[in-house]
Motif scaffolding. Structure first.
Motif, PDB file in Angstrom:
ATOM      1  N   GLY A   1       0.638  -1.316   0.141  1.00 35.63           N
ATOM      2  CA  GLY A   1      -0.087   0.001  -0.011  1.00 35.63           C
ATOM      3  C   GLY A   1       0.723   1.182   0.175  1.00 35.63           C
ATOM      4  O   GLY A   1       0.295   2.165   0.233  1.00 35.63           O
ATOM      5  N   LYS A   2       2.169   1.343   0.017  1.00 37.35           N
ATOM      6  CA  LYS A   2       3.053   2.348  -0.113  1.00 37.35           C
ATOM      7  C   LYS A   2       3.142   3.031  -1.545  1.00 37.35           C
ATOM      8  O   LYS A   2       4.036   3.934  -1.584  1.00 37.35           O
ATOM      9  N   PHE A   3       2.443   2.380  -2.524  1.00 33.57           N
ATOM     10  CA  PHE A   3       2.524   3.051  -3.879  1.00 33.57           C
ATOM     11  C   PHE A   3       1.064   2.991  -4.712  1.00 33.57           C
ATOM     12  O   PHE A   3       0.171   2.246  -4.379  1.00 33.57           O
ATOM     13  N   GLN A   4       0.974   4.161  -5.304  1.00 34.39           N
ATOM     14  CA  GLN A   4      -0.452   4.255  -6.278  1.00 34.39           C
ATOM     15  C   GLN A   4      -0.046   4.160  -7.565  1.00 34.39           C
ATOM     16  O   GLN A   4       0.765   4.786  -8.158  1.00 34.39           O
ATOM     17  N   LEU A   5      -0.667   3.360  -8.218  1.00 33.58           N
ATOM     18  CA  LEU A   5      -0.235   2.906  -9.703  1.00 33.58           C
ATOM     19  C   LEU A   5      -1.142   3.998 -10.517  1.00 33.58           C
ATOM     20  O   LEU A   5      -2.285   4.206 -10.159  1.00 33.58           O
ATOM     21  N   LEU A   6      -0.525   4.389 -11.480  1.00 32.87           N
ATOM     22  CA  LEU A   6      -1.006   5.457 -12.468  1.00 32.87           C
ATOM     23  C   LEU A   6      -1.120   4.719 -13.798  1.00 32.87           C
ATOM     24  O   LEU A   6      -0.496   4.032 -14.185  1.00 32.87           O
ATOM     25  N   LYS A   7      -2.156   5.281 -14.461  1.00 34.38           N
ATOM     26  CA  LYS A   7      -2.474   4.782 -16.017  1.00 34.38           C
ATOM     27  C   LYS A   7      -1.085   5.289 -16.751  1.00 34.38           C
ATOM     28  O   LYS A   7      -0.381   6.279 -16.476  1.00 34.38           O
ATOM     29  N   LEU A   8      -0.928   4.455 -17.671  1.00 34.35           N
ATOM     30  CA  LEU A   8       0.293   4.658 -18.704  1.00 34.35           C
ATOM     31  C   LEU A   8      -0.281   4.257 -20.268  1.00 34.35           C
ATOM     32  O   LEU A   8      -0.952   3.227 -20.155  1.00 34.35           O
ATOM     33  N   SER A   9       0.062   5.259 -20.931  1.00 34.05           N
ATOM     34  CA  SER A   9      -0.455   5.118 -22.428  1.00 34.05           C
ATOM     35  C   SER A   9       0.370   4.303 -23.410  1.00 34.05           C
ATOM     36  O   SER A   9       0.167   4.202 -24.531  1.00 34.05           O
ATOM     37  N   VAL A  10       1.507   4.057 -23.191  1.00 35.51           N
ATOM     38  CA  VAL A  10       2.632   3.659 -24.032  1.00 35.51           C
ATOM     39  C   VAL A  10       2.687   2.206 -24.219  1.00 35.51           C
ATOM     40  O   VAL A  10       3.283   1.767 -25.354  1.00 35.51           O
ATOM     41  N   ASN A  11       1.714   1.442 -23.733  1.00 32.23           N
ATOM     42  CA  ASN A  11       1.980   0.022 -23.830  1.00 32.23           C
ATOM     43  C   ASN A  11       1.228  -0.431 -24.958  1.00 32.23           C
ATOM     44  O   ASN A  11       0.430   0.330 -25.563  1.00 32.23           O
ATOM     45  N   SER A  12       1.622  -1.574 -25.533  1.00 36.14           N
ATOM     46  CA  SER A  12       1.448  -2.187 -26.840  1.00 36.14           C
ATOM     47  C   SER A  12       0.938  -3.427 -26.573  1.00 36.14           C
ATOM     48  O   SER A  12       0.768  -3.903 -25.389  1.00 36.14           O
ATOM     49  N   GLU A  13       0.435  -4.509 -27.653  1.00 30.41           N
ATOM     50  CA  GLU A  13      -0.106  -5.629 -27.456  1.00 30.41           C
ATOM     51  C   GLU A  13       1.109  -6.624 -27.560  1.00 30.41           C
ATOM     52  O   GLU A  13       0.890  -7.792 -27.194  1.00 30.41           O
TER      53      GLU A  13
END
Length: 651
Positions: A145-157
């Motif tokens: 619980g010491k990190f907050q995950l954020l959205k990332l737009s660079v991933n591919s399939e």
């Protein structure tokens, strides 16, 4: 029908099927030894489907999933292996089976398999680590619980991983995505295109631009990944298959291994690419991480002398650009398993991934801090960074507390994905335990609020203190494998204490109730001119005849003076030292000055009290407490009463 001919025909067909299966296995074994797990897997699966079984078949089917990060899929084959051939397999397969069970969140079963692994190996570090941290899930919950995950737009399939920062803070990463509508060579390990290095610029809002390939001669038709940059941004170290000067090289088994290369930035192009001198032709060197000052490079390798399947090393980089000798980080960090993807933060904190240290399954991210030039025991960074799958290539900017890591966990867009995070709390990087309890009145059993609870080390030096809440409760953090003294104090009560020693269990909680009994020193009003020694009811501080040194019995009393000065930071005192009448008046005045200064020095040096708060003066024999002046016959005891120090409160 000729039954004999029919029987012979069946026998021939059966033999043909067996030979065909064996030929398929030979082809599969060749593929497997070259780490072409997907090609081999199809052949092995056909053989298994036809009812053929052996330890080797199950081992390699399980491994084909295990080493491609598909641990849940490996469970079926390792389970068959252990159930059917437990007496014929190496202990290492018990470890892989346990890791695979963890990925399926079957932790109770995994722990039982690890117990068998421990019984068979004895001195294996992974087994010992498991046995000494049986409550590892409890600790991971504490760390989580010491990190907050954020959205990332660079991933591919496809596969995207190995994030790093360049000197502008842009994201550099490896990807097997197609580029310019051209398919890069498909790698037979996992049927994915080979990896290239990409960059994505970060704008002022923190958003990333669409990824583009790194410019220059970095990318080839083989794998490139895992980069690290110098602070000025002019030097890059990166991982590549053994491909130099347009020639690919294989080891003696026909496998293309990994090497670390260095490149220089000229304009906007990366050029002058050269492999590092400590690479080898029969082992891999990969995943470089550069220290903040550029004097050390950390990397993963299975070079000779490695403890496990891959170990983490460090090597010095000299001012002229040459390199020292690789140093293994040792048993604190490396196990018989895989330690890989190191990252060294600007403050020198080491992050890396491992399946040898106890975790949630697959590769987990761990953290270790430097202590006296060595790295401490590593600690699992917990969820949400870690999952039952492979979690790796963790990097963090300690200033912004933003960072990235990679994972093949469920819910991603591709085979491996990059995740962004913000760190919200400090990680536990030392073995901590917790003590708690209540402070009560021994006679009435009532809980006591605002009682002081003081934690001291074994040398009686104070570490920290706290006050009980309105319910008389307290709690404190303590380190593992240490001895402590725990005291409780309250006005009008005699102090009490207990002694305890912690063990090596992470996160263990112990309770120490404390009882106070009436009869201690009362709180007293003081004013300028009062003798603090009288207020505190000290024993008289005496000096030996003709001596100015502090006696052992006096040290105890002076410690009380020191404690009072610590407790009341605005308190100031004047030490007044006296002698008896024996000796000449002038000599006695000089001796008393020495005694006053000796007392003042003790309080300042031993107590750490500011010299502005403690002064002193000698009075010789001018203020005797009894009749024993010059020429009067007195006993030794009577004279000794005049050899004393007073502690007068001043403004």
């Amino acid at each position: 029908m000729n039954f004999r001919k029919y029987s012979v025909l069946i026998l021939i067909l059966s033999l043909f099927n067996i030979y065909a299966q064996e030929n398929q296995l030979i082809k599969a074994n060749e593929d497997f030894e070259r780490f072409a797990y997907v090609d081999a897997r199809k052949i092995y699966q056909k053989v298994a489907k036809n009812g053929y079984s052996s330890p080797d078949l199950y081992q390699k089917l399980g491994d084909s999933y295990y080493f491609n990060g598909e641990l849940e899929e490996a469970v079926k084959w390792y389970e068959s292996l252990v159930n059917e051939y437990e007496d014929e397999i190496e202990a290492e397969y018990l470890f892989r089976y346990a890791q695979s069970l963890k990925s399926a969140k079957r932790y109770v079963e995994a722990d039982k398999v690890m117990e068998k692994f421990y019984m068979q190996t004895g001195n294996d570090q992974r087994a010992n680590s498991f046995m000494t941290t049986r409550d590892y899930l409890k600790f991971i919950d504490m760390q989580s619980g010491k990190f907050q995950l954020l959205k990332l737009s660079v991933n591919s399939e496809h596969s995207d991983y190995a994030p790093s920062f360049n000197h502008h803070g842009d994201l550099i990463f490896a990807s097997s995505r197609n580029s310019r509508n051209m398919t890069k060579t498909v790698h037979e390990w996992n049927e994915m295109p080979f990896l290239d290095l990409f960059y994505s610029k970060m704008n002022i809002d923190g958003d990333l631009s669409p990824p583009k390939k790194i410019r220059g001669g970095i990318n080839t038709r083989f794998h490139e990944s895992s980069s690290t940059f110098s602070k000025d941004g002019k030097t890059m170290y990166f991982t590549r298959n053994n491909f130099t000067k347009r020639k690919v090289k294989m080891d003696s088994t026909g496998t293309i291994l990994l090497k670390i290369y260095k490149a220089k930035l000229k304009g906007s192009q990366w050029t002058d690419i050269e492999e590092l001198p400590f690479n080898g032709e029969e082992y891999s060197v990969a995943h470089p991480a550069l220290s903040a000052d550029g004097t050390k490079l950390y990397f993963a390798s299975d070079m000779p002398g490695s403890r496990g399947q891959s170990d983490i090393y460090e090597i010095d980089i000299y001012e002229d650009g040459s390199f020292g000798v690789p140093r293994n980080l040792g048993d604190q960090i490396n196990t018989e398993g895989r330690e890989t993807f190191p990252y060294i933060s600007d403050s020198g904190v080491l992050y890396f991934s491992s399946d040898g240290h106890t975790g949630l399954g697959g590769l987990d991210v761990f953290v270790a801090v430097q202590e006296d030039g060595y790295f401490s025991l590593p600690y699992n960074v917990g969820r949400p960074i870690n999952s039952p799958e492979d979690d790796f290539s963790f990097v963090v900017n300690e200033t912004t507390r933003m960072g990235y890591f990679s994972s093949n966990r469920n819910g991603g867009k591709g085979n491996d994905d990059i995740y962004s995070f913000k760190q919200t709390e400090e990680l536990i990087t030392k073995c901590k335990q917790f003590i708690k309890g209540t402070v009560t009145d021994k006679e009435t059993r009532e809980r006591m609020g605002d009682a002081a609870v003081i934690l001291l080390d074994e040398n009686n030096d104070e570490i920290t203190r706290t006050l009980t809440n309105e319910d008389g409760e307290y709690s404190l953090d303590v380190e593992c494998n240490k001895s402590y003294i725990l005291q409780a104090k309250q006005i009008a009560y005699a102090p009490t204490e207990t002694v305890f020693t912690t063990n090596s269990s992470l996160g263990e909680e112990n309770e120490y109730p404390l009882e106070l009994e009436r009869g201690g020193l009362e709180e007293k009003e003081v004013e300028e001119g009062n003798d603090l020694a009288a207020v505190l009811e000290l024993e008289v501080i005496y000096f030996d005849l003709d001596k100015a040194n502090i006696r052992p019995d006096a040290e105890v009393e002076l410690q009380k003076i020191i404690e009072a000065l610590r407790e009341y930071p605005r308190l100031r005192i004047n030490v007044r030292s006296h002698t008896d009448s024996r000796g000449k008046d002038k000599y006695n005045m000089m001796l008393s000055e020495k005694r006053a200064q000796s007392t003042v020095n003790y309080i300042i040096e031993q107590g750490g009290i500011s010299s502005e708060r403690v002064s002193g003066k000698g009075y010789g024999e001018t203020e005797l407490l009894n009749k024993c002046s010059n020429g009067i016959k007195c006993s030794k005891e009577e004279h000794q009463k005049n050899r004393r120090s007073e502690f007068i409160i001043i403004r």
